[in-house]
Every structure is written in structure tokens, then in C-alpha cells.
Design a protein around this motif. Structure first.
Motif, mmCIF file in Angstrom:
data_model
loop_
_atom_site.group_PDB
_atom_site.id
_atom_site.type_symbol
_atom_site.label_atom_id
_atom_site.label_comp_id
_atom_site.label_asym_id
_atom_site.label_seq_id
_atom_site.Cartn_x
_atom_site.Cartn_y
_atom_site.Cartn_z
ATOM 1 N N TYR A 49 0.832 -1.210 0.000
ATOM 2 C CA TYR A 49 0.000 0.000 0.000
ATOM 3 C C TYR A 49 0.861 1.254 0.000
ATOM 4 C CZ TYR A 49 -3.865 -3.100 0.867
ATOM 5 O OH TYR A 49 -4.797 -4.090 0.737
ATOM 6 N N LEU A 50 0.194 2.350 -0.299
ATOM 7 C CA LEU A 50 0.867 3.645 -0.300
ATOM 8 C C LEU A 50 0.083 4.582 0.624
ATOM 9 C CD1 LEU A 50 1.860 5.423 -3.590
ATOM 10 C CD2 LEU A 50 0.779 6.712 -1.797
ATOM 11 N N SER A 51 0.781 5.302 1.490
ATOM 12 C CA SER A 51 0.109 6.251 2.390
ATOM 13 C C SER A 51 0.481 7.672 1.980
ATOM 14 C CB SER A 51 0.563 6.038 3.833
ATOM 15 O OG SER A 51 0.559 4.674 4.137
ATOM 16 N N TYR A 52 -0.518 8.557 2.058
ATOM 17 C CA TYR A 52 -0.299 9.940 1.629
ATOM 18 C C TYR A 52 -1.028 10.890 2.570
ATOM 19 C CZ TYR A 52 -0.836 14.159 -1.201
ATOM 20 O OH TYR A 52 -0.823 15.452 -1.645
ATOM 21 N N CYS A 53 -0.346 11.952 2.951
ATOM 22 C CA CYS A 53 -0.976 12.941 3.828
ATOM 23 C C CYS A 53 -1.369 14.165 3.002
ATOM 24 C CB CYS A 53 -0.002 13.351 4.930
ATOM 25 S SG CYS A 53 -0.661 14.702 5.931
#
Ligand SMILES: C[S@@+](CC[C@H](N)C(=O)[O-])C[C@H]1O[C@@H](n2cnc3c(N)ncnc32)[C@H](O)[C@@H]1O
Length: 365
Positions: free
Chosen positions: A232-236
Motif C-alpha cells: 500500500y501507499l500512504s499519503y498525507c
């Protein structure tokens, strides 16, 4: 028409598309240039008596013609007019090939493990051809797939992306990188079902399409090991922090993150492979050279790319010179590069706090 000295028989059109009598898009020449060089590099490593190349969605046949010196050609299209164009092109260019007028899925499914290279170049998504492509791929082979349904994995049509790719996209400044990672995941998983491992060798995004090219090896062990690259990829959205791992809280400001995936979290490019491509590619193929140079240059940096303008606007500063930012990050010991995804983008594995500091300093100078 002509491409790289080969005669092509298709009507000249301003906007070639699904309704063309025989489809030919001159703007895909860079795609075909890089695909040819990638196949040449792979071909030179494989020792087989007969190297079999299948272009099952041939249209005018141009793609297959470009590979004609590298192996035995199998060309196919459901459109009878395309088949006429292919036959004419073969004759005029003095190329030999087996030509079919079948559904690509039928042709591929009838030829289990036969092909050493399959090129899937459809209108829109490639996923409807993945199952048969995985069946027809030899245990040591190469595959290239083009997709033009970019809006879905780039986050404009989230439901379509879920339906086609069982993956959640994210619409932001690096959406086309996320989209490319979703495509690679899809290719990898489809091969994995057949105990075949897909290793990306060169994957890129250009204009209205994305391209995934890589090696296929029949091996349960290798496939199991490579499964670690699906994640997965996390982005703020607050501070634009990003990470190729699932983290619900931003590692920079602590806000809730947005999550994309499952997707491919490994490298998009094998740098040793693109180095060999650079040695092979003719200098006069200017656009393909330029794209290859950029793709090669960013191969080792994993963190999804940053957009200088978007990052500057989130800091309420004037956009600094990109070269200045790259130099400062490099001076601090971080790997940096431009990115082929965007003319205003750059790539680095530096922590976001340091990138922000560098941007502020560079903006004040
Ligand atoms: C985007 S064009 C291919 C372009 C070509 N590879 C090139 O580089 O110029 C897609 C082609 O696939 C053909 N096609 C679409 N669905 C097909 C299917 N299920 N089986 C075989 N051919 C198909 C279309 O007739 C069309 O000619």
C-alpha cells in the motif's frame, strides 16, 4: 506511411481511434522505439533456437514489424481490414510472419507457454487479455503491455479502478505513478496465479498511456519472494508526506493519511537493464533517448515523486529553482533525480522535513 524505414498501410488521420478503418497512431512511436530496444536487450540474453514473438492486437502490424529481426512473428487482429494491411505491410517490407484473424484471447489460449514475447497494445485497459497472456507466456519470456484507461487508476474514476483492478487509487500530484504501480500489481498478480513471476524491467508513463514491460520466469519460489512487493501507499493531504507502506497516521504531521492500493511497491525499473538499453538505442531516436535517460536516472529512488509547485504552494513560498533544490538535497547526501512523470517533479528519498527546509531556503535566495 513510414516508421523507422518500414512501410505502414493505414489511413492518415488526425485522431486515430476505435473507429479507424485500420488504427495507426504516429504518437506511439516512442512507445514502440523503447519496446523494440527493451526486447532486443532481453532477446540477446536468451538462448533458444526459435524465439517466438506475438503481437495479438496488431492493427497495421507496425509493432510486430519493428520486432521482425528478433524472432519469428505471430500477428493477429479481429478486424479483417487490419489483416489486409498487415499482409500488405509484410509483402512490401519483405517480412515473414504467421497472420491470424482471431480474438486475441483465443489465439493466446490456444498456444500455452509458446511465446517468448507478447505485446499487448489494446484500446483502453489491458486486463481483459491478462489471463490468456499469462497462459501463453513461455517459462522464460518477456511481456509488454500498454494501457490507455489512465483516468481510472489515476483516481478520477475510483469505482472503475476498484472494479477493474481491485485497487484503490489516489488523485493527487503523483497520481500517474500510483496508476502505474496499480497496473504493475495487476500484471504481477495475474502471472502469479500461473506460478509465473513477473519482474518489471522498464515501466513508464507518457502522454495518454502507461507501459509495463518485464521478464516472466516460471518459479513458485521467486513468485512467493516477490509477493513482498505488493502493498500500500500512504499519503498525507495536509503536508504531502508519502510512503510506500500502509500507515494510518502521517509520519510528518500526525494527521490521518489516505491509503492507495494494493499496488506494486518495488522498483519501476531495473537500472542494469535500462543501462543496457542506453547502450543499444540509436542516438537519432531523440524522444525515446530523452525518456530512457530520465527513466534510468530515477530508477533507484523509491519514494513517489514530489511536485515542486504543489509542495511550494503548501508552504506558501515562491517556487524555487528546481536545480537549486536538487543540488541542496544532494549536498546533504540524499539521492535525487528529475522524474519522467512530470516536468515540475523531482524524486528523492530525503525525509519531508529536510525537503521542506531546503525548499524554504532555496525560495529565499
Ligand atoms: C490500439 S490498436 C493496436 C495498435 C498497434 N499495436 C500499434 O502499435 O499501432 C488495437 C487493435 O486491436 C484490435 N482488437 C481489439 N480487440 C481485439 C481482440 N479481442 N482480439 C484481437 N484484436 C482485437 C483492434 O481491431 C485494433 O486494431
Amino acid at each position: 506511411m513510414e516508421e523507422r524505414g518500414l512501410k505502414i498501410f493505414a489511413p492518415e488521420e488526425e485522431e486515430p481511434g476505435k473507429d479507424s478503418d485500420v488504427f495507426f497512431n504516429d504518437e506511439m512511436r516512442t512507445n514502440r522505439d523503447l519496446s523494440r530496444i527493451a526486447l532486443k536487450v532481453f532477446r540477446d540474453k536468451i538462448d533458444v533456437d526459435e524465439f517466438r514473438i506475438c503481437d495479438p492486437l496488431s492493427a497495421s502490424g507496425v509493432r510486430g514489424f519493428r520486432y521482425s529481426d528478433l524472432g519469428k512473428l505471430y500477428l493477429n487482429d479481429t478486424n479483417p481490414e487490419a489483416v489486409d494491411s498487415i499482409e500488405k505491410g509484410l509483402e512490401e517490407n519483405q517480412i515473414e510472419a504467421q497472420v491470424y484473424n482471431k480474438d486475441a484471447n483465443v489465439l493466446l489460449s490456444e498456444n500455452r507457454n509458446l511465446f517468448h514475447f507478447i505485446d499487448i497494445d489494446p484500446f483502453g485497459p489491458f486486463n481483459r487479455f491478462l489471463d490468456s497472456t499469462a497462459r501463453a507466456s513461455n517459462h522464460q519470456s518477456f511481456v509488454g503491455l500498454t494501457a490507455t484507461d489512465l483516468a481510472a487508476p489515476a483516481g478520477s474514476y475510483k469505482k472503475t479502478c476498484m472494479r477493474r483492478y481491485s485497487s484503490k487509487p489516489l488523485k493527487n500530484s503523483f497520481m500517474h505513478e500510483t496508476g502505474l504501480r496499480i497496473y504493475i500489481k495487476e500484471v504481477f498478480q495475474n502471472y502469479a496465479r500461473f506460478d509465473k513471476c513477473f519482474d518489471p524491467k522498464i515501466c513508464w508513463h507518457e502522454q495518454h498511456y502507461s507501459r509495463v514491460m518485464g521478464r516472466v520466469t516460471e518459479s513458485k519460489k521467486r513468485t512467493n519472494r516477490t509477493l513482498d512487493n505488493i502493498g500500500y501507499l500512504s499519503y498525507c493531504p495536509e503536508c504531502r508526506w508519502r510512503k510506500l507502506e500502509r500507515e494510518e497516521e502521517c509520519g510528518n504531521c500526525g494527521e490521518d493519511t489516505q491509503i492507495a492500493g494494493p499496488l506494486w511497491t518495488g522498483k519501476l525499473v531495473d537500472r542494469r537493464f535500462t543501462k543496457e538499453m542506453k547502450e543499444e538505442i540509436p542516438e537519432e531516436w531523440v524522444d525515446a533517448n530523452e525518456l530512457l535517460r530520465k527513466v534510468h536516472g530515477e530508477a533507484e529512488i523509491l519514494t513517489p515523486f514530489y511536485d515542486l509547485h504543489k509542495l511550494s504552494s503548501s508552504l506558501s513560498i515562491q517556487v524555487p529553482k528546481r536545480e537549486k533544490v536538487l543540488e541542496s538535497l544532494e549536498d546533504r547526501g540524499y539521492p535525487v533525480s528529475r522524474t519522467h512523470f512530470s516536468p515540475t517533479g523531482f524524486r528523492t528519498d530525503a525525509p519531508l522535513q529536510d525537503i521542506r527546509r531546503v525548499l524554504k531556503e532555496a525560495s529565499e535566495e
